[in-house]
Motif scaffolding. Sequence first.
Motif, PDB file in Angstrom:
ATOM      1  N   HIS A 146       0.903  -1.156  -0.068  1.00 39.00           N
ATOM      2  CA  HIS A 146      -0.131  -0.086   0.015  1.00 39.00           C
ATOM      3  C   HIS A 146       0.987   1.318   0.212  1.00 39.00           C
ATOM      4  O   HIS A 146       1.791   1.277   0.733  1.00 39.00           O
ATOM      5  CB  HIS A 146      -0.846   0.214   1.195  1.00 39.00           C
ATOM      6  N   TYR A 147       0.634   2.357  -0.900  1.00 36.95           N
ATOM      7  CA  TYR A 147       1.496   3.312  -0.891  1.00 36.95           C
ATOM      8  C   TYR A 147       0.719   4.541  -0.412  1.00 36.95           C
ATOM      9  O   TYR A 147      -0.491   4.815  -0.873  1.00 36.95           O
ATOM     10  CB  TYR A 147       1.720   3.445  -2.401  1.00 36.95           C
ATOM     11  N   VAL A 166       1.574   8.061  -9.884  1.00 42.50           N
ATOM     12  CA  VAL A 166       0.460   7.366  -9.527  1.00 42.50           C
ATOM     13  C   VAL A 166       0.492   5.973 -10.630  1.00 42.50           C
ATOM     14  O   VAL A 166       0.399   4.805 -10.054  1.00 42.50           O
ATOM     15  CB  VAL A 166      -0.842   7.820  -9.289  1.00 42.50           C
ATOM     16  N   ILE A 169       3.274   3.682  -9.594  1.00 47.84           N
ATOM     17  CA  ILE A 169       3.031   3.017  -8.488  1.00 47.84           C
ATOM     18  C   ILE A 169       2.005   1.842  -8.961  1.00 47.84           C
ATOM     19  O   ILE A 169       2.621   0.736  -8.426  1.00 47.84           O
ATOM     20  CB  ILE A 169       2.496   3.508  -7.473  1.00 47.84           C
ATOM     21  N   ARG A 170       1.267   2.018  -9.539  1.00 49.07           N
ATOM     22  CA  ARG A 170       0.322   0.867 -10.089  1.00 49.07           C
ATOM     23  C   ARG A 170       0.963  -0.007 -10.878  1.00 49.07           C
ATOM     24  O   ARG A 170       0.444  -1.091 -11.017  1.00 49.07           O
ATOM     25  CB  ARG A 170      -0.845   1.536 -10.556  1.00 49.07           C
ATOM     26  N   ILE A 177      -3.514   2.804  -2.906  1.00 50.04           N
ATOM     27  CA  ILE A 177      -2.831   4.032  -2.903  1.00 50.04           C
ATOM     28  C   ILE A 177      -3.563   5.114  -2.182  1.00 50.04           C
ATOM     29  O   ILE A 177      -5.005   5.169  -2.742  1.00 50.04           O
ATOM     30  CB  ILE A 177      -2.755   4.363  -4.491  1.00 50.04           C
ATOM     31  N   PRO A 203      -7.804   7.829  -5.599  1.00 50.79           N
ATOM     32  CA  PRO A 203      -7.142   7.183  -4.406  1.00 50.79           C
ATOM     33  C   PRO A 203      -8.153   6.481  -3.667  1.00 50.79           C
ATOM     34  O   PRO A 203      -9.323   6.759  -3.824  1.00 50.79           O
ATOM     35  CB  PRO A 203      -6.435   8.497  -3.805  1.00 50.79           C
TER      36      PRO A 203
END
Length: 280
Positions: A146-147, A166, A169-170, A177, A203
């Motif tokens: 989890h970010y 984002v 990250i995904r 997120i 998010p």
Amino acid sequence: MHNNEHTTNIAEHPTMQRRQTKITEFEATRLLENFRRQPARPINICIDGNAFAWVKQNNNITSTGNTLCREIHAWAEAIGQRNVDTLMLCYPFQYWQPYELTEVMHALASHFCLSESTQRCHRVATKISEINNEHVALLKGLGFNHYHIVLSRDDLVDIPRLESLVKLIRQYSFSGIGIQIHDADCLDDLRDHVKDVQQKVAPDYIYIGLHPKLLNREIQSKGAMIFDGEEELEEDCIYMGLEGTSRLQSLVLQNFCSPQRYLSALESGHLPVNPGPLSI
């Protein structure tokens, strides 16, 4: 003996309306031992990199990571090896080198039971300026899923940059997120920017607060707006580092505020907590 007198080393949640009971260090040790006898009871751990900023200014300490590993060991000795429900690591790249992060995660995995399930919640919080391919890959490799992106008011102006990071990250298949806005004194001024974030970034939540905190594993509604004090885990939480406040059942412990006392306790093999007055 009950006493309502305010004590400087206890950080009470504002919603808790209860009387204070001062206990001795010996009584605190017995309470920790009682907690140790309940191995099935999981804990939650939060580590804030900012709480170790002082280490870089101390020429006698060679490793920030090693200092934290000592506290991890001390907690494991005090409460035993047990499952970690939620783990949160804040600002890991400001005061730790990548090899130190690996050392810290190894210490956590050695002294506690970190889940490898896809349902785990290992959350990392970083400023947007710290997000890059190398850092995200390292965090994913260390087991974080989890970010939590920490934004300032100025960061909200550049939504395309946030969208791009984002997306990065995904690509590493993070399960969730979240966004934190840490200096939002007046939300009216940010309303349009917040809407942009909700619509373009989507998010899991937007958290309005100064410091990252342990939050519930599952926020009820997608894109929820959370304010400081809401959705916060309060029971069986350990906050490591200088001034960290931990709650184990009804026991409240606060780490030393003085780097010298904090380090001295760790070097003696003890938890770096104020001996009293404590609270139950």
